[in-house]
Design a protein around this motif. Sequence first.
Motif, short mmCIF file in Angstrom:
data_model
loop_
_atom_site.label_atom_id
_atom_site.label_comp_id
_atom_site.label_asym_id
_atom_site.label_seq_id
_atom_site.Cartn_x
_atom_site.Cartn_y
_atom_site.Cartn_z
N ILE A 11 3.24 4.43 -1.46
CA ILE A 11 2.89 5.81 -1.77
C ILE A 11 4.04 6.71 -1.36
O ILE A 11 4.68 6.50 -0.33
CB ILE A 11 1.60 6.24 -1.02
CG1 ILE A 11 0.40 5.44 -1.53
CG2 ILE A 11 1.35 7.73 -1.13
CD1 ILE A 11 0.04 5.71 -2.98
N VAL A 28 4.08 7.44 -6.51
CA VAL A 28 4.03 6.01 -6.19
C VAL A 28 5.41 5.48 -6.52
O VAL A 28 5.89 5.61 -7.66
CB VAL A 28 2.96 5.27 -7.01
CG1 VAL A 28 3.01 3.78 -6.74
CG2 VAL A 28 1.57 5.84 -6.72
N TYR A 64 4.96 8.27 -10.99
CA TYR A 64 5.05 6.83 -10.75
C TYR A 64 6.46 6.46 -11.15
O TYR A 64 6.85 6.65 -12.30
CB TYR A 64 4.01 6.09 -11.61
CG TYR A 64 3.74 4.68 -11.18
CD1 TYR A 64 2.59 4.37 -10.46
CD2 TYR A 64 4.63 3.66 -11.48
CE1 TYR A 64 2.32 3.07 -10.06
CE2 TYR A 64 4.37 2.35 -11.07
CZ TYR A 64 3.22 2.06 -10.36
OH TYR A 64 2.96 0.78 -9.96
#
Length: 153
Positions: free
Chosen positions: A6, A66, A118
């Motif tokens: 994370i 992420v 991401y």
Amino acid sequence: MTGTRIQLALNVDDIGEATAFYTRLFGVPPHKVRAGYANFVVTDPPLKLVLIENPGAPERLNHLGVEAPTAGDVTAALARFTAAGLDTTVAEQDVCCHAVQDKVFVAAPDVPHGWWEYYAVTDDDPSNPDGASTSVCAVSCAARDTADSTCCG
């Protein structure tokens, strides 16, 4: 880096003070330090902590993400997000946060700037890390940018 982690990006008033604090808190030195910017790669807990000097920012949380190990992981995540009907924006070879990244932004309710990112770092030390950028990251948070700082530093 061996796995997904994370990413937590924080606005801080004083980059030196914040860097010293998080070095003591997590017991690791920063992975990267630039003017007004530092990031940490923490193994336990698996965390990419990004500090962005943004004195007086109305929110301490800058953005969420992420970090994936490879660009292929980002491609696989994009396929999963698309199949799930999520609203996405793709940015390949995006120069942001003093690195080159392949990333997907996913529109999300109730998070800073309205998205999660991401991403995978494809070049942690680009030849022009402080140069001008047309980063999707910078464009996505332009509403919060000021003449002195952008959400991605």
